[in-house]
Design a protein around this motif. Structure first.
Motif, PDB file in Angstrom:
ATOM      1  N   ILE A  48       0.839  -1.203   0.000  1.00 23.32           N
ATOM      2  CA  ILE A  48       0.000   0.000   0.000  1.00 23.32           C
ATOM      3  C   ILE A  48       0.874   1.255   0.000  1.00 23.32           C
ATOM      4  O   ILE A  48       0.593   2.226  -0.709  1.00 23.32           O
ATOM      5  N   LEU A  49       1.958   1.251   0.781  1.00 21.88           N
ATOM      6  CA  LEU A  49       2.871   2.404   0.814  1.00 21.88           C
ATOM      7  C   LEU A  49       3.534   2.617  -0.542  1.00 21.88           C
ATOM      8  O   LEU A  49       3.678   3.759  -1.008  1.00 21.88           O
ATOM      9  N   PHE A  50       3.959   1.543  -1.183  1.00 25.74           N
ATOM     10  CA  PHE A  50       4.537   1.645  -2.519  1.00 25.74           C
ATOM     11  C   PHE A  50       3.519   2.250  -3.492  1.00 25.74           C
ATOM     12  O   PHE A  50       3.848   3.108  -4.319  1.00 25.74           O
ATOM     13  N   ALA A  51       2.276   1.780  -3.405  1.00 24.35           N
ATOM     14  CA  ALA A  51       1.228   2.258  -4.306  1.00 24.35           C
ATOM     15  C   ALA A  51       0.949   3.749  -4.094  1.00 24.35           C
ATOM     16  O   ALA A  51       0.768   4.503  -5.059  1.00 24.35           O
ATOM     17  N   LEU A  52       0.920   4.192  -2.848  1.00 27.93           N
ATOM     18  CA  LEU A  52       0.664   5.606  -2.557  1.00 27.93           C
ATOM     19  C   LEU A  52       1.813   6.493  -3.056  1.00 27.93           C
ATOM     20  O   LEU A  52       1.576   7.593  -3.573  1.00 27.93           O
TER      21      LEU A  52
ATOM     22  N   VAL B  12       1.394   6.947  -6.712  1.00 28.43           N
ATOM     23  CA  VAL B  12       0.360   7.936  -7.044  1.00 28.43           C
ATOM     24  C   VAL B  12       0.913   9.348  -6.958  1.00 28.43           C
ATOM     25  O   VAL B  12       0.660  10.191  -7.832  1.00 28.43           O
ATOM     26  N   LEU B  13       1.689   9.642  -5.926  1.00 31.27           N
ATOM     27  CA  LEU B  13       2.261  10.975  -5.740  1.00 31.27           C
ATOM     28  C   LEU B  13       3.176  11.354  -6.905  1.00 31.27           C
ATOM     29  O   LEU B  13       3.061  12.448  -7.483  1.00 31.27           O
TER      30      LEU B  13
ATOM     31  N   LEU C 260      -6.857   7.403  -6.432  1.00 31.39           N
ATOM     32  CA  LEU C 260      -6.807   8.603  -5.591  1.00 31.39           C
ATOM     33  C   LEU C 260      -5.985   9.730  -6.226  1.00 31.39           C
ATOM     34  O   LEU C 260      -5.995  10.855  -5.744  1.00 31.39           O
ATOM     35  N   GLY C 261      -5.280   9.439  -7.317  1.00 29.65           N
ATOM     36  CA  GLY C 261      -4.388  10.410  -7.940  1.00 29.65           C
ATOM     37  C   GLY C 261      -4.999  11.731  -8.361  1.00 29.65           C
ATOM     38  O   GLY C 261      -4.332  12.764  -8.280  1.00 29.65           O
TER      39      GLY C 261
END
Length: 314
Positions: free
Chosen positions: A8-12, A15-16, A262-263
């Motif tokens: 999940i951290l990698f995915a967030l 997105v950033l 969420l991007g």
């Protein structure tokens, strides 16, 4: 730390970085050919990551070659998705391209489930179901207002707008398929770095051809300008792709798709700061509906992943 949390951290983080990339590319491709850019940047990616794999992980390279159908699938998918994305982002608002593309991904994952693919997944709880319904409504609305000319930027008439919208949908569908085949390559023993490099050679060849025949007509840029753009593009392209590839084996396709949705929060804010795209109430209304759906879907996906992890530990 749990594998699902790391994923999940990698995915967030993906997105950033990708949000910044979308806004930058949206402005850049008003003055530089996306095919020339794609050839130079992704050619460099292939050189670095395929070369690294051959030098330090030759077994992974051999495994990839032993599965030619998977290798061909990710390469064809890359040609379609990167061409669609890089073209769409120069035709319509970056926030709309990203929103429609990323919103299409969890819907595609559900459709894959209905067709019986093992990587596809059903809606695992009410949050996911309601969230993805709102996602669908949001992207349909954004597609409509874009074609109607109510958004902050379209590079032409309604036909150009429709092309940008359809290319964004195409990007989302085929990017989901790339994730599916990337997961299969990961399970066969091909690591994230190897997959990242090996899925791009066909795209590099295609962009070289398109750039050579000058499909897109732009004023020539100085070599120093091109070098700067390529360097920035490489920095904005490789880290998010690598982070995404690292996230792929750690969380499900549907979870990853929901988080990437969420991007638009970030892109909408960044494009207003950039100033190239006008403020549009219609875009904001569509994104608002989409944001709610994305949050609900992400909450449901994270909850489902956490519940599955706890159950397996017990």
């Amino acid at each position: 730390m749990r594998k699902s949390t790391v994923g999940i951290l990698f995915a967030l983080a993906f997105v950033l970085l990708e949000s910044t990339q979308f806004v930058f590319f949206g402005g850049l491709f008003q003055k530089m050919s996306s095919f020339l850019f794609g050839f130079l940047v992704f050619g460099l990616v292939v050189f670095v990551f395929v070369g690294w794999t051959i030098a330090f992980k030759p077994d992974q390279f051999k495994i990839a070659l032993a599965h030619p159908k998977q290798l061909l699938a990710v390469n064809v998918g890359a040609v379609i998705t990167f061409t669609a994305y890089l073209t769409s982002v120069q035709l319509v608002e970056p926030a709309i391209t990203y929103t429609i593309s990323s919103g299409t991904m969890p819907i595609t994952a559900y459709v894959l489930y209905r067709f019986g693919l093992r990587e596809g997944e059903p809606m695992r709880n009410r949050f996911e179901a309601v969230g993805n319904i709102l996602l669908f409504c949001g992207i349909v609305f954004l597609g409509y207002v874009t074609v109607a000319g109510w958004t902050g930027f379209v590079r032409g008439d309604w036909l150009v707008a429709l092309t940008g919208v359809l290319l964004a949908v195409l990007d989302g569908v085929f990017f989901t398929l790339i994730l599916v085949y990337s997961q299969r390559m990961n399970r066969d023993g091909v690591g994230p770095s190897a997959v990242l490099g090996l899925r791009l050679p066909l795209y590099v060849i295609a962009t070289a051809l398109f750039a050579y025949v000058e499909v897109e007509q732009f004023e020539p840029l100085a070599g120093s300008q091109i070098a700067i753009y390529v360097m920035i593009g490489f920095i904005l392209t490789v880290p998010p792709l690598y982070l995404l590839q690292k996230a792929v084996p750690l969380i499900s396709t549907l979870t990853l798709s929901a988080l990437t949705a969420l991007g638009p929060f970030l892109i909408f804010a960044l494009q207003l700061l950039e100033g190239r795209v006008d403020y549009s109430q219609a875009t904001l209304a569509g994104l608002a509906a989409y944001f709610v759906g994305a949050l609900l879907a992400a909450i449901g996906a994270v909850h489902a992943s956490s519940t599955l992890k706890v159950t397996s530990e017990v």
